[in-house]
Design an enzyme around this catalytic site. Sequence first.
Site, PDB file in Angstrom:
ATOM      1  CG  HIS A 195      -1.576  -1.309   1.426  1.00  0.00           C
ATOM      2  ND1 HIS A 195      -2.478  -1.811   0.528  1.00  0.00           N
ATOM      3  CD2 HIS A 195      -1.411  -2.256   2.379  1.00  0.00           C
ATOM      4  CE1 HIS A 195      -2.861  -3.001   0.945  1.00  0.00           C
ATOM      5  NE2 HIS A 195      -2.227  -3.293   2.061  1.00  0.00           N
ATOM      6  CD  GLU A 436      -8.073  -6.508 -20.005  1.00  0.00           C
ATOM      7  OE1 GLU A 436      -7.309  -5.999 -19.174  1.00  0.00           O
ATOM      8  OE2 GLU A 436      -9.299  -6.304 -20.015  1.00  0.00           O
ATOM      9  CG  ASP A 460      -5.905  -8.034 -16.319  1.00  0.00           C
ATOM     10  OD1 ASP A 460      -5.661  -8.699 -15.301  1.00  0.00           O
ATOM     11  OD2 ASP A 460      -6.715  -7.099 -16.342  1.00  0.00           O
ATOM     12  NE  ARG A 470      -3.689  -6.491 -12.153  1.00  0.00           N
ATOM     13  CZ  ARG A 470      -4.388  -5.703 -12.954  1.00  0.00           C
ATOM     14  NH1 ARG A 470      -4.980  -6.203 -14.012  1.00  0.00           N
ATOM     15  NH2 ARG A 470      -4.505  -4.427 -12.730  1.00  0.00           N
ATOM     16  CB  CYS A 507      -4.428   1.640 -21.416  1.00  0.00           C
ATOM     17  SG  CYS A 507      -5.374   0.114 -21.451  1.00  0.00           S
TER      18      CYS A 507
HETATM   19  C1  PEP Z   1      -4.544  -3.851 -17.877  1.00  0.00           C
HETATM   20  O1  PEP Z   1      -4.950  -4.969 -17.586  1.00  0.00           O
HETATM   21  O2  PEP Z   1      -3.405  -3.630 -18.362  1.00  0.00           O
HETATM   22  C2  PEP Z   1      -5.389  -2.670 -17.638  1.00  0.00           C
HETATM   23  C3  PEP Z   1      -5.020  -1.485 -18.039  1.00  0.00           C
HETATM   24  O3  PEP Z   1      -6.535  -2.852 -16.951  1.00  0.00           O
HETATM   25  P1  PEP Z   1      -6.628  -2.987 -15.352  1.00  0.00           P
HETATM   26  O4  PEP Z   1      -5.266  -2.704 -14.786  1.00  0.00           O
HETATM   27  O5  PEP Z   1      -7.667  -2.012 -14.923  1.00  0.00           O
HETATM   28  O6  PEP Z   1      -7.052  -4.407 -15.185  1.00  0.00           O
HETATM   29 MG    MG Z   2      -7.053  -5.283 -17.169  1.00  0.00          MG
END
Ligand code: PEP
Ligand code: MG
Length: 575
Positions: A195, A436, A460, A470, A507
């Site tokens: 955190h 993803e 992901d 993760r 992203c």
């Molecule tokens: C990802 O999986 O890379 C992503 C941007 O989505 P999140 O982190 O919200 O799962």
């Molecule tokens: Mg994701």
Amino acid sequence: MRFNGIGASEGIALGLTAVFRHTEEEAAPSDTAPSTIGGRGNIETEMKRFFQGRDRLVRELETLVSEAAEKIGVEEAGIFEGYIEIVMDDEIEESVRAGIANGMDAVTAINKTISGIAEEFAALEGSYMGERTSDLKDLGRRLSNAVDNREGPALPVLTEPRILAVDELSPVETVRLDMSKVLAIAADRGGKTGHAAILARSLGIPCVTGLGSFSGSAGDGWFCIVDGDAGIVELDPGEELIRRYKRLAAARKVKQDAVKAAAFEPAITKDGITFMVCANLGSPDEAESVCNAGADGVGLFRTEFLYMNSRSLPSEAEQYTVYTKALRMLRGKPLTVRTLDIGGDKDLPALGLTKEDNPFLGCRGIRISLERPDLFRPQIRALFRAAAEGPLHIMFPMVISVTEVRRLKREAATWKAELEAEGAAVGNAPIGIMIETPAAALMARELAAEADFFSIGTNDLTQYTLAVDRTNERIADLYDPFNPAVLRLIQQTCSAAIEAGIPASMCGEFASHELAVPLLAGFGLREFSVAAPRVPLVKAAIRRLDSRSCRALAQQVIPLTCAEEVREVLAKWKT
Ligand code: PEP
Ligand code: MG
């Protein structure tokens, strides 16, 4: 004296410490001999105290959900939703009742119950639950305090900038901490995904975790240096070391200032190719900071926050207001909104989801949307209506097949037609998908024929390709997007998008990794979406590139056999 730890948030800070340590008694709920209360009347009194304290704590935790969502993001805020579920758990209530019936007072019964569960968690060695033992103890501590109507241990109130030396920071403390006077965080425990680390990174504060006995060795007001790049803390350093670090910190600041000054300039490579560098957005309140960071738009607007702050579902009207507000803030820049991506480790009480043994492989993202038109329909309708007000793109998470995309598009088209029949103003929002899952990357060619754009979610994609949870710190070293298995899927996805002539963005967090930027450019990626504070850095990295040599780099990297080789090549590479 030097302490070696884990560089959890980059940067260098020099200053005086403020020490905050939990006492042993606070650190673990005691399993002391029960205090006898006896008598039926007392049992009822103690249960009443338990219920009242529990209600107080739940109210506090509900406030924390919204505070955390705003301060560190929706994913972290989910911790407090989880806390509420644990506190309200029937088994805990039954165990406390049994303890009280056996003559314990409410607090002793709570401590006994929580330490029993904590032992079970700890026994699940290495699992996510096993590592959440200290969170659970913190929760037990808070429940006891709430029952006794006592304030818990308070974090130091800083009147001037200090380096916070802590044994560890619980999620609650992390959210409650006033960071305006914190120069850096140095923590005995915790890793890169703890955190404190997440908070420090989101605020751009240097942080080193896993320092062992640091906070116990430092006194209040001792001089120290935190080097978040190297994962080192120097306690009471000599003159020479101080001079060296002051020089390093000054050089860093000059570089950062130059990067910030150019944040509003477009990101154009040396050979004249313009890239889009957008920002990721977790709540509409952050839209202003996205504009201030010089972002070219929002490449990922996570909508989970809409469902986090309330126990009822957000209406179409509420959602329309949120999306149009974000569009207005962006003043004509594009906004890519991702439909609800709940499930996995994120639960929302308002949805009443059923528990699953393997939630990351369960009903998550579009799987829930397709199952629940009561969620999906108002969101899609609100999105099409908002698209009439500005450049809004709709993006679906967790896709694995062409069948899904066709079904999603069919449903979206039905609801769009429904709006049109009602005479509502609707926009022609492009519909894209996140890549993803390995399935989506492997089918990128076929999916490119169905989608208007791709956005690669490496957070992901890495987890599912490498079979590494993760959120599990024990196997965090295996969670590596530089693994060639992940890179090859990214490359295939980029090639499929180029071939089909659709835009591809990234992203996931990998997009903001300085080592990764030239490689991704070499794969043909031209759009990045990163955390707002990283936008200027990624733009600066792009301006140093020549796209032809990036292509050569990509060709050199793809055949490599392991992540170590990849990093080595990228680290040595000069554009
Ligand atoms: C990802 O999986 O890379 C992503 C941007 O989505 P999140 O982190 O919200 O799962
Ligand atoms: Mg994701």
